[in-house]
Design a protein around this motif. Structure first.
Motif, PDB file in Angstrom:
ATOM      1  N   THR A 139       0.672  -1.257  -0.018  1.00 22.88           N
ATOM      2  CA  THR A 139      -0.128   0.000   0.000  1.00 22.88           C
ATOM      3  C   THR A 139       0.845   1.265   0.006  1.00 22.88           C
ATOM      4  O   THR A 139       1.670   1.432   0.829  1.00 22.88           O
ATOM      5  N   LEU A 140       0.496   2.125  -0.925  1.00 24.54           N
ATOM      6  CA  LEU A 140       1.318   3.321  -0.800  1.00 24.54           C
ATOM      7  C   LEU A 140       0.157   4.514  -0.496  1.00 24.54           C
ATOM      8  O   LEU A 140      -1.077   4.652  -0.819  1.00 24.54           O
ATOM      9  N   VAL A 141       0.675   5.216   0.479  1.00 24.55           N
ATOM     10  CA  VAL A 141      -0.374   6.334   0.931  1.00 24.55           C
ATOM     11  C   VAL A 141       0.488   7.676   0.853  1.00 24.55           C
ATOM     12  O   VAL A 141       1.565   8.024   1.412  1.00 24.55           O
ATOM     13  N   VAL A 142       0.017   8.783   0.092  1.00 22.95           N
ATOM     14  CA  VAL A 142       0.554   9.897   0.036  1.00 22.95           C
ATOM     15  C   VAL A 142      -0.616  11.250   0.502  1.00 22.95           C
ATOM     16  O   VAL A 142      -1.660  10.810   0.302  1.00 22.95           O
ATOM     17  N   VAL A 143       0.166  11.845   1.483  1.00 19.88           N
ATOM     18  CA  VAL A 143      -0.576  13.387   1.825  1.00 19.88           C
ATOM     19  C   VAL A 143      -0.043  14.338   1.305  1.00 19.88           C
ATOM     20  O   VAL A 143       1.291  14.567   1.379  1.00 19.88           O
ATOM     21  N   GLY A 144      -0.449  15.250   0.264  1.00 19.81           N
ATOM     22  CA  GLY A 144       0.226  16.129  -0.243  1.00 19.81           C
ATOM     23  C   GLY A 144      -0.476  17.502  -0.380  1.00 19.81           C
ATOM     24  O   GLY A 144      -1.722  17.574   0.264  1.00 19.81           O
ATOM     25  N   LEU A 145       0.295  18.418  -0.958  1.00 16.65           N
ATOM     26  CA  LEU A 145      -0.393  19.704  -1.080  1.00 16.65           C
ATOM     27  C   LEU A 145      -0.612  20.010  -2.662  1.00 16.65           C
ATOM     28  O   LEU A 145       0.162  19.716  -3.640  1.00 16.65           O
ATOM     29  N   THR A 200       9.945  21.938  11.661  1.00 14.85           N
ATOM     30  CA  THR A 200      11.254  22.648  11.356  1.00 14.85           C
ATOM     31  C   THR A 200      11.889  22.326  10.076  1.00 14.85           C
ATOM     32  O   THR A 200      12.779  22.813   9.615  1.00 14.85           O
ATOM     33  N   ALA A 201      11.246  21.354   9.406  1.00 12.16           N
ATOM     34  CA  ALA A 201      11.673  20.988   8.131  1.00 12.16           C
ATOM     35  C   ALA A 201      11.586  21.991   6.973  1.00 12.16           C
ATOM     36  O   ALA A 201      10.773  22.798   7.018  1.00 12.16           O
ATOM     37  N   LEU A 202      12.263  21.738   6.032  1.00 13.73           N
ATOM     38  CA  LEU A 202      12.253  22.897   4.969  1.00 13.73           C
ATOM     39  C   LEU A 202      10.657  22.881   4.139  1.00 13.73           C
ATOM     40  O   LEU A 202      10.229  21.647   3.983  1.00 13.73           O
ATOM     41  N   THR A 203      10.110  23.874   3.637  1.00 16.40           N
ATOM     42  CA  THR A 203       9.014  23.792   3.148  1.00 16.40           C
ATOM     43  C   THR A 203       8.978  24.812   1.744  1.00 16.40           C
ATOM     44  O   THR A 203      10.070  25.366   1.552  1.00 16.40           O
ATOM     45  N   ARG A 204       8.107  24.428   0.864  1.00 14.51           N
ATOM     46  CA  ARG A 204       7.808  25.311  -0.305  1.00 14.51           C
ATOM     47  C   ARG A 204       6.493  24.988  -0.761  1.00 14.51           C
ATOM     48  O   ARG A 204       5.804  24.033  -0.376  1.00 14.51           O
TER      49      ARG A 204
END
Length: 218
Positions: free
Chosen positions: A132-138, A177-181
């Motif tokens: 199973t692949l689960v992605v939570v994205g923007l 605190t991780a990098l965002t974009r």
């Protein structure tokens, strides 16, 4: 005079900065509900401070997290009890996935940092049969529905931050605190490319500026 909506948005931004909470962690329990009760191997791509990897390890015999940021990987290692069956690796999500296949692959708020279709193809290649692949994205807001959902989420976001922090000001959690974009793909483009790369994938818009993708490899 500044228009009222702009003042409201600025006030919400200030309020949210004082009462931060992790939108990605909000979906961790939902992710677990998409997965079997037990599985052998799990991989979290873009694992950040490791919160999801540690949750996966409660069901997996072995859980691995990879992230391209050595600072956040070091923090994840410090936050993880030595007895947990967890490994963290500094690696590129497209070229550095540890060899082998995985029963579960997760990717939360990371895929918009990557070439989308290429990333899904790499994830598919590393997913074991039956996995199973689960992605939570923007996604980038494009339609009236996108903007309405975002507007509806704004007051709920502030209320959730207030409740989670018990009305007190708080520092950002380590997981934030991780990098965002910002995202650059619209949801409709994401759906189109995902169905091409992963036939049968299920995608849904979600609250708090997220979407979800679930795919089972037969």
């Amino acid at each position: 005079m500044t228009p009222l909506p702009h003042r409201i948005l600025r006030a919400l931004d200030q309020f949210n900065a004082a009462h931060p909470w992790d939108h990605n962690a909000h979906y961790h329990r939902w992710i677990l509900r998409q997965l079997p009760k037990r599985f052998d191997t799990a991989l979290d791509i873009g694992s950040g401070s490791g919160d999801l990897v540690r949750l996966l390890a409660t069901r997996a015999n072995e859980a691995q997290g990879i992230d391209s940021d050595p600072v956040i990987i070091s923090r994840a290692q410090r936050l993880t009890p030595p007895a947990m069956p967890v490994t963290f690796t500094v690696a590129d999500a497209l070229t550095g996935i540890p060899a082998g296949s995985y029963d579960v692959i997760t990717c939360v708020a990371t895929i918009h940092h990557l070439p989308f279709t290429e990333a899904l193809t790499v994830f598919r290649r590393h997913l074991a049969p039956g996995g199973t692949l689960v992605v939570v994205g923007l996604s980038r807001a494009q339609t009236a529905g996108d903007y309405l959902l975002g507007a509806a989420a704004s007051p709920l976001n502030a209320a959730t931050g207030w409740l989670k922090n018990k009305g007190r000001r708080a520092p950002r959690p380590a997981s934030m605190t991780a990098l965002t974009r910002p995202a650059d793909m619209s949801f409709s483009d994401i759906v189109s490319e995902a169905h091409h790369a992963l036939p049968g994938a299920r995608l849904r818009r979600r609250l708090f500026w997220r979407y979800t993708l679930v795919w089972h490899r037969h």
